[in-house]
Design an enzyme around this catalytic site. Sequence first.
Site, PDB file in Angstrom:
ATOM      1  N   GLY A  10      -6.096   0.085   9.777  1.00 33.48           N
ATOM      2  CA  GLY A  10      -5.370  -0.617  10.834  1.00 33.48           C
ATOM      3  C   GLY A  10      -5.926  -2.014  10.944  1.00 33.48           C
ATOM      4  NE  ARG A  11      -4.333  -6.127   6.665  1.00 31.66           N
ATOM      5  CZ  ARG A  11      -4.071  -5.864   5.400  1.00 31.66           C
ATOM      6  NH1 ARG A  11      -4.992  -6.058   4.487  1.00 31.66           N
ATOM      7  NH2 ARG A  11      -2.895  -5.420   5.037  1.00 31.66           N
ATOM      8  NE  ARG A  36      -7.006   1.899  -0.714  1.00 34.28           N
ATOM      9  CZ  ARG A  36      -6.792   1.326  -1.897  1.00 34.28           C
ATOM     10  NH1 ARG A  36      -6.359   2.044  -2.914  1.00 34.28           N
ATOM     11  NH2 ARG A  36      -6.996   0.034  -2.055  1.00 34.28           N
ATOM     12  CB  THR A  49       3.628   0.015   7.000  1.00 35.85           C
ATOM     13  OG1 THR A  49       2.281  -0.214   7.416  1.00 35.85           O
ATOM     14  CG2 THR A  49       4.504  -0.032   8.229  1.00 35.85           C
ATOM     15  CB  VAL A  50      -0.388   4.076   6.736  1.00 33.16           C
ATOM     16  CG1 VAL A  50      -0.019   4.972   5.575  1.00 33.16           C
ATOM     17  CG2 VAL A  50      -1.258   2.929   6.282  1.00 33.16           C
ATOM     18  CG  ASP A  51      -1.376  -0.801   8.633  1.00 34.54           C
ATOM     19  OD1 ASP A  51      -2.269   0.053   8.647  1.00 34.54           O
ATOM     20  OD2 ASP A  51      -1.370  -1.782   7.866  1.00 34.54           O
ATOM     21  CD  GLU A  65      -8.546  -1.453   7.819  1.00 35.93           C
ATOM     22  OE1 GLU A  65      -9.337  -1.558   6.876  1.00 35.93           O
ATOM     23  OE2 GLU A  65      -7.309  -1.441   7.653  1.00 35.93           O
ATOM     24  CG  LEU A  71     -10.412   9.145   8.539  1.00 40.88           C
ATOM     25  CD1 LEU A  71      -9.209   9.523   9.373  1.00 40.88           C
ATOM     26  CD2 LEU A  71     -11.152  10.408   8.104  1.00 40.88           C
ATOM     27  N   GLY A  98       0.825  -1.210   0.000  1.00 45.30           N
ATOM     28  CA  GLY A  98       0.000   0.000   0.000  1.00 45.30           C
ATOM     29  C   GLY A  98       0.850   1.247   0.000  1.00 45.30           C
TER      30      GLY A  98
END
Lengths: 402, 402
Positions: free
Chosen positions: A184-185, A288, A137-139, A235, A286, A11
């Site tokens: 945020g998986r 993408r 990673t945004v996570d 999420e 929020l 991503g």
Amino acid sequence: MANCLVAQSGGPTAVINASLAGVIRANQLNPVYEHVYGGINGIEGVLADKLYDLTNLPGRDIEILKQTPSSALGTCRYKMKRGQEADFKRVVEVMAAHDIEVLFYIGGNDSMDTVDALSEWAAANGAPQRFVGIPKTVDNDLVPVDHCPGFASAAKLANQIVHATYLDYAAYTRPEVFITEIMGRDAGWLAASCCVCGNVDLLILPEKPFDKEAFLAQVQKKIAEAGECYIVISEGARYADGTYISAGESKQDDGFAHAVLGGAGQTLKQIIVDSGIVPRGLVQDLSRATRSSNFAQSAVDVSEAYELGMSAHARSANPAFTAQVVGVQREMVDGRYNAKFFAGPASEFANFVKHFPEEWILPDYQGITEEALDYFRPLIEGEPKLVYENGIPATLVPFNQR
Amino acid sequence: MANCLVAQSGGPTAVINASLAGVIRANQLNPVYEHVYGGINGIEGVLADKLYDLTNLPGRDIEILKQTPSSALGTCRYKMKRGQEADFKRVVEVMAAHDIEVLFYIGGNDSMDTVDALSEWAAANGAPQRFVGIPKTVDNDLVPVDHCPGFASAAKLANQIVHATYLDYAAYTRPEVFITEIMGRDAGWLAASCCVCGNVDLLILPEKPFDKEAFLAQVQKKIAEAGECYIVISEGARYADGTYISAGESKQDDGFAHAVLGGAGQTLKQIIVDSGIVPRGLVQDLSRATRSSNFAQSAVDVSEAYELGMSAHARSANPAFTAQVVGVQREMVDGRYNAKFFAGPASEFANFVKHFPEEWILPDYQGITEEALDYFRPLIEGEPKLVYENGIPATLVPFNQR
């Protein structure tokens, strides 16, 4: 003189191109490689021998690249699986054909695993090619770094939108809840970061099993006390049995055997409205926009992403440097945040998930501790001076579209 | 010396507080009124005699107020209906009790109708109070202005997010569509404005009946030609028989007898996936973030909102000035955009909806004409220099929370 190759995977983020810019610029400052090639659409492009020569990208373009969101080379979700000999052989073949000594792979933990697997394969097969990882990673779920490029800009945008939508919500007198859903998986870093702006009443993270009744009691309390309740939900929030709150929403498979999530906010709204606490709720997903927020980049994030690209390039001049990933640790100098750069084995970055720490989570969905806030605050401070064109930040035409 | 009162109504915007700041500052520059009172939560607060003295708001706070999104006085959706004598009498009573000569009402077309109705009632009942409107709406659907404060900042944010999410989408090779849904109940101005960034492949506006088969043919064509299709849809998009695309989603009543919309994007995604053109789609619903985007204010928008507040204050020094609304018309000076300020009867602003012009819509969902782009472009250019605190734009504590 040999060449190097850079590719992006997974991503996109708001600063993944800053790392690419760092590699390109570092080679202009010190031409360790004759050519810097970009692999179009990640490892897929490498397998297909689709390269783009980035060696002489003009300085002005490098500056604009730093503020271009998403993956300018294109990305992929194709996973190099250990044992798929043909893929490994093909990558090394393509590299050899172009006299490419080093592949810089910018990506998340799956990509760091690819770096590890490629290095392993090369060592086992006597191939001289080397592989270096640059994390993004945004996570923010990578170990063993303090944080990961891409995260801080996403957190900054999230705080700006949470604060702005909180003010919008608070302007009304009618009884309703406001719910913001954010990526945020498996790790709640992004959701937790939203507490920095001070407007989050209740926070639901994947790290703590969701207890519907206990949560609704808190909503009831906030509404009774203040007439309002602003909720942030990750999420990936789930019940004790592992069922996602978003379950029931249609899922698509993203090819990586993770469930594609979405709809936790809408489902939560329905739960609250059905409980009768308030007759209505508003949901802001929020989605993408979180990870591609070039109009809300964190200056710290852009700098670190760029410098990690430079660091990877410089370290790679050492012919023994392979199967390594560069990263940032935190040190406090005179009470102020400072980034400390390091490199470590790719195997330590790959396939682990760094969860938001249990001890930073306040009970009863009340948000996060002061220590956690102190962790986030320095990361989202500072705004780079952006170049605008036609009312929006200027961007480069993606290389995969040229 | 008499006093004045300012109140805000309807949906907040990113610059509605700039108009409030303009009234307060204008009275500091030329104290036409002894006190500038703010009505808390719009006309509801006036009816309940909840006022806040804004007369001496410090200059620094006025500057921060200009970059504070949402309605700092709080808002309401309560509608003063002609014939509800008690409400009209009560407003005039409260004004008289505080020696308030003029009420400045900042709002959309419903609020301009309130200005008209109050003025009418005062004239009919020999009450000396006067009523002046200052327009705002992200929907841009007010006549007879060129555009309306709040719209340009929403359009600027929308373009930034559409461009960023387009780049995110375009980084992938897999076949999917991307759909951005944006506010716009009856008028497609905001959705249409998204075309400025140049990334919109197909556009669905409320002004053109949605023809499912014709639209799907266009999606098919874009996917066949370029492998991608970025779609922008207005929340108010509908079929020829008036059914909203979002129909089937649960509706809540917002107290104003308009349907509350949402879900057009998700519904459209399902239509496309069901058609078999692509197996997947991504939906970004800009939702509330659209209108509260203080981190993406348009400099033109902030200036005009502020100056309309100043203009209303200055014009109100004329004791005959009532039942009027201030506004902006466009003039081109040496080929460049220039704002021309005027005032007109509130009745001309009230209860009309200015639709996006038919002749600016390209056939087959292909977007908008060059003339339409020329209309939008100057409105979203320029960025005010924002003051940041803790990584987000600084804001004032809303007056309705003090």
